[in-house]
Design a protein around this motif. Structure first.
Motif, PDB file in Angstrom:
ATOM      1  N   LEU A   1      28.580   3.130  44.101  1.00 41.71           N
ATOM      2  CA  LEU A   1      29.913   3.135  43.497  1.00 41.71           C
ATOM      3  C   LEU A   1      29.822   3.009  41.977  1.00 41.71           C
ATOM      4  O   LEU A   1      30.525   3.720  41.246  1.00 41.71           O
ATOM      5  CB  LEU A   1      30.777   2.007  44.070  1.00 41.71           C
ATOM      6  N   ASN A   2      28.944   2.147  41.482  1.00 40.26           N
ATOM      7  CA  ASN A   2      28.799   1.978  40.032  1.00 40.26           C
ATOM      8  C   ASN A   2      28.217   3.222  39.376  1.00 40.26           C
ATOM      9  O   ASN A   2      28.626   3.599  38.275  1.00 40.26           O
ATOM     10  CB  ASN A   2      27.950   0.751  39.715  1.00 40.26           C
ATOM     11  N   VAL A   3      27.278   3.873  40.045  1.00 39.26           N
ATOM     12  CA  VAL A   3      26.717   5.129  39.528  1.00 39.26           C
ATOM     13  C   VAL A   3      27.823   6.176  39.395  1.00 39.26           C
ATOM     14  O   VAL A   3      27.927   6.859  38.372  1.00 39.26           O
ATOM     15  CB  VAL A   3      25.565   5.631  40.433  1.00 39.26           C
ATOM     16  N   LEU A   4      28.660   6.273  40.416  1.00 39.30           N
ATOM     17  CA  LEU A   4      29.764   7.237  40.396  1.00 39.30           C
ATOM     18  C   LEU A   4      30.816   6.872  39.355  1.00 39.30           C
ATOM     19  O   LEU A   4      31.275   7.737  38.599  1.00 39.30           O
ATOM     20  CB  LEU A   4      30.406   7.327  41.785  1.00 39.30           C
ATOM     21  N   LEU A   5      31.182   5.612  39.294  1.00 35.09           N
ATOM     22  CA  LEU A   5      32.179   5.170  38.324  1.00 35.09           C
ATOM     23  C   LEU A   5      31.685   5.395  36.894  1.00 35.09           C
ATOM     24  O   LEU A   5      32.431   5.876  36.036  1.00 35.09           O
ATOM     25  CB  LEU A   5      32.528   3.696  38.553  1.00 35.09           C
ATOM     26  N   GLY A   6      30.418   5.101  36.633  1.00 31.82           N
ATOM     27  CA  GLY A   6      29.839   5.358  35.313  1.00 31.82           C
ATOM     28  C   GLY A   6      29.851   6.838  34.983  1.00 31.82           C
ATOM     29  O   GLY A   6      30.158   7.237  33.855  1.00 31.82           O
ATOM     30  N   PHE A   7      29.540   7.660  35.973  1.00 32.92           N
ATOM     31  CA  PHE A   7      29.564   9.114  35.792  1.00 32.92           C
ATOM     32  C   PHE A   7      30.964   9.586  35.399  1.00 32.92           C
ATOM     33  O   PHE A   7      31.134  10.320  34.421  1.00 32.92           O
ATOM     34  CB  PHE A   7      29.107   9.806  37.082  1.00 32.92           C
ATOM     35  N   VAL A   8      31.966   9.140  36.142  1.00 35.41           N
ATOM     36  CA  VAL A   8      33.344   9.567  35.883  1.00 35.41           C
ATOM     37  C   VAL A   8      33.808   9.092  34.508  1.00 35.41           C
ATOM     38  O   VAL A   8      34.404   9.867  33.741  1.00 35.41           O
ATOM     39  CB  VAL A   8      34.293   9.063  36.999  1.00 35.41           C
ATOM     40  N   LEU A   9      33.539   7.842  34.174  1.00 33.21           N
ATOM     41  CA  LEU A   9      33.970   7.314  32.871  1.00 33.21           C
ATOM     42  C   LEU A   9      33.260   8.030  31.721  1.00 33.21           C
ATOM     43  O   LEU A   9      33.892   8.385  30.726  1.00 33.21           O
ATOM     44  CB  LEU A   9      33.731   5.805  32.793  1.00 33.21           C
ATOM     45  N   PHE A  10      31.959   8.244  31.855  1.00 27.28           N
ATOM     46  CA  PHE A  10      31.249   8.936  30.783  1.00 27.28           C
ATOM     47  C   PHE A  10      31.779  10.358  30.601  1.00 27.28           C
ATOM     48  O   PHE A  10      32.055  10.794  29.486  1.00 27.28           O
ATOM     49  CB  PHE A  10      29.737   8.966  31.017  1.00 27.28           C
ATOM     50  N   ARG A  11      31.943  11.091  31.707  1.00 34.09           N
ATOM     51  CA  ARG A  11      32.453  12.463  31.589  1.00 34.09           C
ATOM     52  C   ARG A  11      33.860  12.472  30.994  1.00 34.09           C
ATOM     53  O   ARG A  11      34.201  13.344  30.200  1.00 34.09           O
ATOM     54  CB  ARG A  11      32.448  13.179  32.957  1.00 34.09           C
ATOM     55  N   PHE A  12      34.682  11.495  31.358  1.00 33.48           N
ATOM     56  CA  PHE A  12      36.031  11.386  30.815  1.00 33.48           C
ATOM     57  C   PHE A  12      35.993  11.298  29.293  1.00 33.48           C
ATOM     58  O   PHE A  12      36.657  12.069  28.592  1.00 33.48           O
ATOM     59  CB  PHE A  12      36.740  10.162  31.413  1.00 33.48           C
ATOM     60  N   PHE A  13      35.200  10.364  28.766  1.00 36.15           N
ATOM     61  CA  PHE A  13      35.146  10.187  27.310  1.00 36.15           C
ATOM     62  C   PHE A  13      34.418  11.335  26.622  1.00 36.15           C
ATOM     63  O   PHE A  13      34.774  11.706  25.500  1.00 36.15           O
ATOM     64  CB  PHE A  13      34.507   8.840  26.943  1.00 36.15           C
ATOM     65  N   ASP A  14      33.426  11.919  27.292  1.00 37.03           N
ATOM     66  CA  ASP A  14      32.698  13.032  26.686  1.00 37.03           C
ATOM     67  C   ASP A  14      33.582  14.277  26.600  1.00 37.03           C
ATOM     68  O   ASP A  14      33.531  15.007  25.613  1.00 37.03           O
ATOM     69  CB  ASP A  14      31.436  13.329  27.503  1.00 37.03           C
TER      70      ASP A  14
END
Length: 159
Positions: free
Chosen positions: A103-116
Motif C-alpha cells: 500500500l505504501n509503495v502504491l501510495l508513494g507512486f500515486v503521490l509522486f506522479r501527482f506532483f510530477d
C-alpha cells in the motif's frame, strides 16, 4: 521510436540509465513507466539504514545530473520525456523512511506522479527556468520532496 530517442546509444551505460534501463522508451507515459521501473530498485534500497539510503539517493542525483545531460546532448532535446532517471530519484526521495508495504509503495507512486505531472509552484518554475542535467533532475527532486511530505502526513494520520 522518435528521432531524438533514436540518437541514443543504448550500449552507452549513461544513455541506458538516463532512459531508466529502457522504461523511458515507452511510447506513451514514459515518466509513469520510469517510476514503475524505479520500484524494484526501491525494494532493494528500503531495508538499508536511513544514512546509507539517503547517501545512495544523493549519489544517484549527482550521477543523474551527469547522465541526463549526456543523454540530452546526444538527443539534441532538453528534458525529453524518455529521460526518466529523474523519476527514479524522485520516487526514491518520496519513499525515504517509509515503512515497506504494498500500500505504501502504491501510495508513494500515486503521490509522486501527482506532483510530477501537476508541477505546482515552485516545481513548474524550476522546470521552465533551470536547464541542463541539473534542470532535468531538480523538478523531480522537488516533486519527490512534496510527495514525501504528503506521504508522511498520510501515514501519521492513519497510524
Amino acid at each position: 521510436m522518435d528521432k531524438a530517442l533514436a540518437r541514443l546509444n543504448l550500449r552507452n551505460p549513461l544513455h541506458l540509465c538516463a532512459v531508466g534501463f529502457g522504461s523511458g522508451l515507452a511510447p506513451k507515459a514514459p515518466g509513469t513507466f520510469g517510476t514503475v521501473a524505479a520500484i524494484p530498485v526501491y525494494l532493494l534500497l528500503a531495508p538499508l539504514s536511513s544514512w546509507l539510503y539517503i547517501t545512495l539517493v544523493v549519489l544517484s542525483f549527482i550521477f543523474g545530473v551527469w547522465c541526463c545531460q549526456k543523454a540530452s546532448d546526444a538527443m539534441g532535446v532538453h528534458d525529453h520525456g524518455g529521460i526518466v532517471w529523474d523519476e527514479f530519484v524522485g520516487y526514491w526521495i518520496t519513499m525515504f523512511m517509509v515503512p515497506l508495504s504494498p500500500l505504501n509503495v502504491l501510495l508513494g507512486f500515486v503521490l509522486f506522479r501527482f506532483f510530477d505531472v501537476l508541477k505546482p509552484w515552485p516545481i513548474k518554475v524550476l522546470d521552465k527556468k533551470v536547464h541542463g542535467g541539473f534542470g532535468i533532475m531538480i523538478d523531480d527532486v522537488l516533486a519527490g520532496v512534496f510527495a514525501a511530505i504528503c506521504l508522511q502526513v498520510v501515514l501519521f494520520v492513519l497510524a
